[in-house]
Motif scaffolding. Structure first.
Motif, PDB file in Angstrom:
ATOM      1  N   LEU A  26      55.968   4.733  45.829  1.00 37.89           N
ATOM      2  CA  LEU A  26      55.287   4.776  47.125  1.00 37.89           C
ATOM      3  C   LEU A  26      56.291   4.885  48.274  1.00 37.89           C
ATOM      4  CD1 LEU A  26      52.539   2.154  46.323  1.00 37.89           C
ATOM      5  CD2 LEU A  26      52.234   4.626  46.559  1.00 37.89           C
ATOM      6  N   TRP A  29      57.301   8.397  48.392  1.00 28.71           N
ATOM      7  CA  TRP A  29      56.248   9.203  48.997  1.00 28.71           C
ATOM      8  C   TRP A  29      56.340   9.155  50.530  1.00 28.71           C
ATOM      9  CZ3 TRP A  29      52.117   7.791  52.170  1.00 28.71           C
ATOM     10  CH2 TRP A  29      51.210   8.818  52.455  1.00 28.71           C
ATOM     11  N   THR A  33      56.897  12.400  52.768  1.00 23.60           N
ATOM     12  CA  THR A  33      55.721  12.792  53.545  1.00 23.60           C
ATOM     13  C   THR A  33      56.004  12.836  55.037  1.00 23.60           C
ATOM     14  OG1 THR A  33      54.237  11.913  51.859  1.00 23.60           O
ATOM     15  CG2 THR A  33      53.313  12.199  54.071  1.00 23.60           C
ATOM     16  N   ILE A  82      50.082   0.351  52.522  1.00 24.15           N
ATOM     17  CA  ILE A  82      49.946   0.494  51.071  1.00 24.15           C
ATOM     18  C   ILE A  82      50.456  -0.784  50.416  1.00 24.15           C
ATOM     19  CG2 ILE A  82      50.511   1.842  49.027  1.00 24.15           C
ATOM     20  CD1 ILE A  82      51.012   4.239  50.809  1.00 24.15           C
ATOM     21  N   CYS A  91      45.576   1.800  49.468  1.00 27.77           N
ATOM     22  CA  CYS A  91      46.030   2.486  50.674  1.00 27.77           C
ATOM     23  C   CYS A  91      44.934   2.374  51.720  1.00 27.77           C
ATOM     24  CB  CYS A  91      46.334   3.951  50.370  1.00 27.77           C
ATOM     25  SG  CYS A  91      46.963   4.839  51.819  1.00 27.77           S
ATOM     26  N   LEU A 147      45.538  11.342  51.512  1.00 27.64           N
ATOM     27  CA  LEU A 147      45.239  10.455  50.380  1.00 27.64           C
ATOM     28  C   LEU A 147      45.268  11.208  49.045  1.00 27.64           C
ATOM     29  CD1 LEU A 147      42.392   8.300  51.962  1.00 27.64           C
ATOM     30  CD2 LEU A 147      44.777   7.637  51.582  1.00 27.64           C
ATOM     31  N   GLU A 149      47.132  13.902  48.460  1.00 28.16           N
ATOM     32  CA  GLU A 149      48.550  14.168  48.200  1.00 28.16           C
ATOM     33  C   GLU A 149      49.242  12.919  47.655  1.00 28.16           C
ATOM     34  OE1 GLU A 149      49.954  15.552  51.989  1.00 28.16           O
ATOM     35  OE2 GLU A 149      48.689  17.344  51.900  1.00 28.16           O
ATOM     36  N   LEU A 150      48.890  11.757  48.174  1.00 29.65           N
ATOM     37  CA  LEU A 150      49.463  10.497  47.686  1.00 29.65           C
ATOM     38  C   LEU A 150      49.104  10.291  46.215  1.00 29.65           C
ATOM     39  CD1 LEU A 150      50.840   7.723  47.942  1.00 29.65           C
ATOM     40  CD2 LEU A 150      48.712   6.874  48.967  1.00 29.65           C
ATOM     41  N   LYS A 151      47.835  10.466  45.864  1.00 29.18           N
ATOM     42  CA  LYS A 151      47.410  10.294  44.468  1.00 29.18           C
ATOM     43  C   LYS A 151      48.136  11.264  43.539  1.00 29.18           C
ATOM     44  CE  LYS A 151      42.895  10.215  45.231  1.00 29.18           C
ATOM     45  NZ  LYS A 151      41.447  10.119  45.061  1.00 29.18           N
TER      46      LYS A 151
END
Length: 166
Positions: A26, A29, A33, A82, A91, A147, A149-151
């Motif tokens: 995370l 990320w 990001t 997060i 998140c 969200l 893209e995070l997953k």
């Protein structure tokens, strides 16, 4: 009842990924990001498994007065938090606020006010409502994309960890 703009999602991860690895994923990320993640991250604690950041996105403000007022880009600030716990992460994205005045020269309040039609900015209701709804729709799309893209990022990193046998 007052509606708040709030995105919240709990995502379970592969059981082979421990909380420490998930926290590192995370954190990576955030770094990938946001252009300057050090300026975005307000709080980070590996022990409790939490990262909180204050970020912003651009939105296109389409003419309030039709063709007499050109479109331009403005920034909307938001809070992203997060947390990692027991093989999952949560998140939350909240606290949406325009950084500027959308070029109108008046205090626009926060985006929750727009959602609840509490902010009177003194212009034609139809044009104002259309403009603010358009901005809210842009926020919704951008946060849902974020969200997703995070997953996808977490899922990809999970696979790398699972298959890391060098």
């Amino acid at each position: 009842m007052t509606n708040k703009i709030r995105y919240s999602e709990v995502v379970y991860v592969d059981s082979t990924v421990n909380n420490k690895e998930l926290f590192l994923i995370l954190n990576e990320w955030f770094a990938k990001t946001y252009k300057n993640s050090k300026n975005v991250i307000e709080f980070k604690d590996k022990e409790i498994g939490k990262i909180v950041g204050k970020a912003n996105m651009s939105v296109n403000v389409r003419g309030l007065f039709g063709s007499g007022f050109s479109s331009h880009t403005e920034r909307i600030q938001y809070l992203i938090s997060i947390s990692v716990k027991n093989g999952k992460y949560k998140c939350e994205v909240t606290d949406f606020f325009p950084i500027d005045d959308l070029g109108l020269g008046v205090n626009m309040g926060d985006c929750d006010d727009w959602l609840n039609n509490k902010k009177n900015i003194g212009f034609g209701v139809a044009n104002k409502s259309k403009m603010l709804n358009d901005i809210l729709n842009q926020i919704d799309k951008k946060i849902n994309d974020l969200l997703s893209e995070l997953k996808l990022f977490v899922k990809t990193k999970e696979s790398e960890i699972k298959n890391d046998d060098w």
